[in-house]
Structure formats: structure tokens, C-alpha cells
Scaffold this active site. Sequence first.
Site, PDB file in Angstrom:
ATOM      1  N   HIS A  25       0.637 -16.633  26.457  1.00  0.00           N
ATOM      2  CA  HIS A  25      -0.199 -17.733  26.934  1.00  0.00           C
ATOM      3  C   HIS A  25       0.584 -19.040  27.054  1.00  0.00           C
ATOM      4  O   HIS A  25       0.200 -19.942  27.810  1.00  0.00           O
ATOM      5  CB  HIS A  25      -1.383 -17.921  25.989  1.00  0.00           C
ATOM      6  CG  HIS A  25      -2.572 -18.570  26.633  1.00  0.00           C
ATOM      7  ND1 HIS A  25      -2.481 -19.348  27.774  1.00  0.00           N
ATOM      8  CD2 HIS A  25      -3.883 -18.560  26.298  1.00  0.00           C
ATOM      9  CE1 HIS A  25      -3.690 -19.780  28.104  1.00  0.00           C
ATOM     10  NE2 HIS A  25      -4.555 -19.319  27.226  1.00  0.00           N
ATOM     11  N   ASP A  72      -4.535  -4.088  43.992  1.00  0.00           N
ATOM     12  CA  ASP A  72      -4.250  -2.749  44.513  1.00  0.00           C
ATOM     13  C   ASP A  72      -2.743  -2.509  44.521  1.00  0.00           C
ATOM     14  O   ASP A  72      -2.008  -3.123  45.289  1.00  0.00           O
ATOM     15  CB  ASP A  72      -4.827  -2.630  45.931  1.00  0.00           C
ATOM     16  CG  ASP A  72      -4.592  -1.256  46.537  1.00  0.00           C
ATOM     17  OD1 ASP A  72      -4.011  -0.382  45.854  1.00  0.00           O
ATOM     18  OD2 ASP A  72      -4.990  -1.067  47.696  1.00  0.00           O
TER      19      ASP A  72
END
Length: 469
Positions: free
Chosen positions: A155, A403
Amino acid sequence: MVTVKCSYTVFPSQPTPKGPFWLSECDQIAPWTHVPTICVYKLKHSHNHNIDDFVERMRESLSKILVYYYPLAGRVRRIEGGRLELDCNEMGVTFLQAESPKSLDEYGNFEPNHTIAELLPKVDYSKPVEETPLLLAQLTRFSLGGLSLGLAVNHTIVDGSSLSHFVNSWAKLARGETLKEEEMPFLDRTILKTPNPVATPRFDHKSYEFKPLPLILGSSDNIAERKKDTSVALLPLTRDQVLKIKNKANEENTVSSSVRATRPYSRYEAIAAHIWRTGAKARKHDEHQPTVVRFVGDIRNKLKPSLPRKYFGNALLRTVTPICTSGEIISNPLCYAAQKIQEAIDKLTDEYMRSQLDFLASQEKVDWLRGSLHIVGGLNGLFYGNPNFSIVSWLSMPMYELDFGWGKPLYMGPGSLNEDGKTFIMPSPSGDGSVIVALRLQTTHMEAFQRFFYDDISIESSDIIKSNL
């Protein structure tokens, strides 16, 4: 039990810039932990036999995308005052190939609890930060077909928007496509650097967004609340339910004598208000119990001039609602809580955000701002739980466009929710305006929360809770 078949260290496919890389104040206050995310794919039958080809394609495309996102291949190191600096040293990222003896269906709806922990790459926090990879990925094949991609990204280096840009670019290369110029990341974080010497902050940030959160009445710390057993739930809201919550808040606002919003309430503001109100009821607070919602605002389009669209890094600053009592949140209409959340969002003006950056830059030590370097959820880290909430929005993220060449994901969401009060509002896979609320709550309050969550919008809760994603 998932078995890791192979572990690879993946390096950029071409030489990349070396040396120290400045991290902004937004990066400095991010907790030192890796954000876990999971993507689940239900492959066509013919694709299930091509796992080795998939792994090779993923590794090759990851190596290529690291040329553009080379900070991820480096390591973080501590410097003066607890601050962190990125060392661009091409030490690489970790890619794991794994297999699960379970079928995709045996994992249920992939709610972020211990059940899916084995589908996520493990981060060894016993190592010095200088040795810890900033990105780990695990591709797991299920026994009867299908795949999951578990990610753990530090993070300190990225926020959700940056992670989304990175992973979608990686997927595009994996499909055999090329990146356009406008898709390249903007890496120069010095665009957020404050002047030297640092200007005096114009606002009192220490008494606002960095003030300790309210405690349970009669308590001197939050240790007892941290230790309580917690549970996770994924609560779906249909498009009609989302509209009902949003319309309710906005319609109430037009007739309320005490609440006046500066603009119509957004989906996030209305749903977050509903969560806050539901939590106050389910937790059975005393009516005088102080409570807040703390969250972060994306500053990319709020600063003047705005940050580049593909800014890669943390571009989040904290904000928090005014302190309310649970009695006020429950007894007033939904628009009351929505207005408090809107007030916190609207507080992030250009002047206020630049003042917050100056405040952060002026701190000699920053560990207290990020909750130390301990993993969030421990007894020393940040705690947003009872009587408060932390509510994160993923509503604007293109979560279901990911994808890699085998179709769009069946599900994508957080890999874990680490403590009481932590909540995500996410789009659902259907893409029709419905959403999923993922949250962790103390187990003793979860049943009541789910009942109130749906009953308050006049929906039969038992039918909704049992609905299948």
C-alpha cells in the site's frame, strides 16, 4: 490445501532507471501492509488444459509491464523520521503457480475470510522491509476447472486506482496487445512535493482527520474491542435497492428542516450513510455514544491543477465525518448521516488538501500517522472498529474488465478485511448498477446488522442474504 507448484522472481524485461525514488506524503501515511485482492475466472472447458501456457504468458507479460511500472520491482527502505523511500533496484516481484484440490464452487461466494486465504500469496513480514517484495501474485487452478489470481501489493506504493491501472495494463499485454501512449503511467511523484521550506498548515489537521477516533463510552482504549471475535459478510444490493437508498436520502433532504446538502447525494454517500446507521442500531449503542466514519478521498481530480489521469502512486488523503452520537444517527432520517459524510468529502478542497500535505511534510516522525509499521489489525495498528466505521469505495474502478485472455472475471474483490468496521462498497459482476457491500463486523452484531440492513429498505432480508452472486 493449496499446493504451490512453482515460485518465480520476475524481473523487468529491459533495463529500468535505478536509484532512490521519492515517495509523496500520501505514500508515507499509507499503512505498511500489502493489500490483498482476488480475481476469479470460470474458464471455458478447452482453456482448463492450458495452465502451463497461461503461466508462461502471465510471467512474460508481467516482465514486460514491469518496464513501464518499474517502481514495483524495487524495494522500500526506512529513512529519517520513520519515513520510507523507494529503492529502484530491479529486485523483482514474486509470481506463484498453485493448485487447489477444491472446485471453484467449494469456495462459495469468495467472501474475504480465512476460506480464501490459501488463494492469496503470503507475505513474510518477519523480513526487513528492504527485503520484502512490493508485489506478489498467485495463479491458482481449481480441481474441476477455473482459476483465481490473488494479488498482494504494498500500500505504500499504490492505491486502488493505481493498482487498477497496473493490472489492467498487465492484462492487456497478456492478451497480446500493446499499450498506447495515453495508457502509460505517470511516475513522477514529485508533482505532490510541498515547497521548501514547508508552508504553515492553514487548518488544524491534528484535531480533525488525525485525531484519535471515539472510543466506546467508559473505555480508555480500544484493546478490548480489537480482541472481540469478528465475521465477514458480502451483502448484495440490487440496482433497485441502490436507487431506493439514494432516492430516499435525497427526497428526505428536500423536506428536512435541519439538513441541507450542498448537492444531491451520490451512491457512495447514501449507501455509506445506510451502513453507518445500520451499524449504530446493530451495535446497540448508548444514544450518547460518539461515532464517526473515517475514509479517504481520491485527490486526483480535486487538486488544481488536477493530477495526470494515470498518476501512479497513492493519491489519497484522509477525511472524517464530524463526531455524531449514535442517537442522532438513528433518530434522524437517512439524509442526516448522508449529509455528514458529504460534509467530510467536500472538506477536501484544493486549499485544504494542500494544507494537509504541508502538515504531513512538517512532521519530524510519521509512524504515528500511518499507525506504525505493524500490519493493520494488530493491537498496535490502525483501528476503525466499534463504535466507528472505515468505508472504502471501489465503485469507480473497472473491476470486471480484467481479461488476461481467458475472459472477464466471475468475481473480483478484497482478499481480506482485517478488522471490525472495515467496509468496501463495490460494483457487482452484473454491471447493471447493483453493488456488493463487503464488511467485517463483531460476530455478536452481524446477524442484527444484516437484518436491519435489508429491513430498513423494506426488502425481505432472508431472501437477499441467501442470494447467489
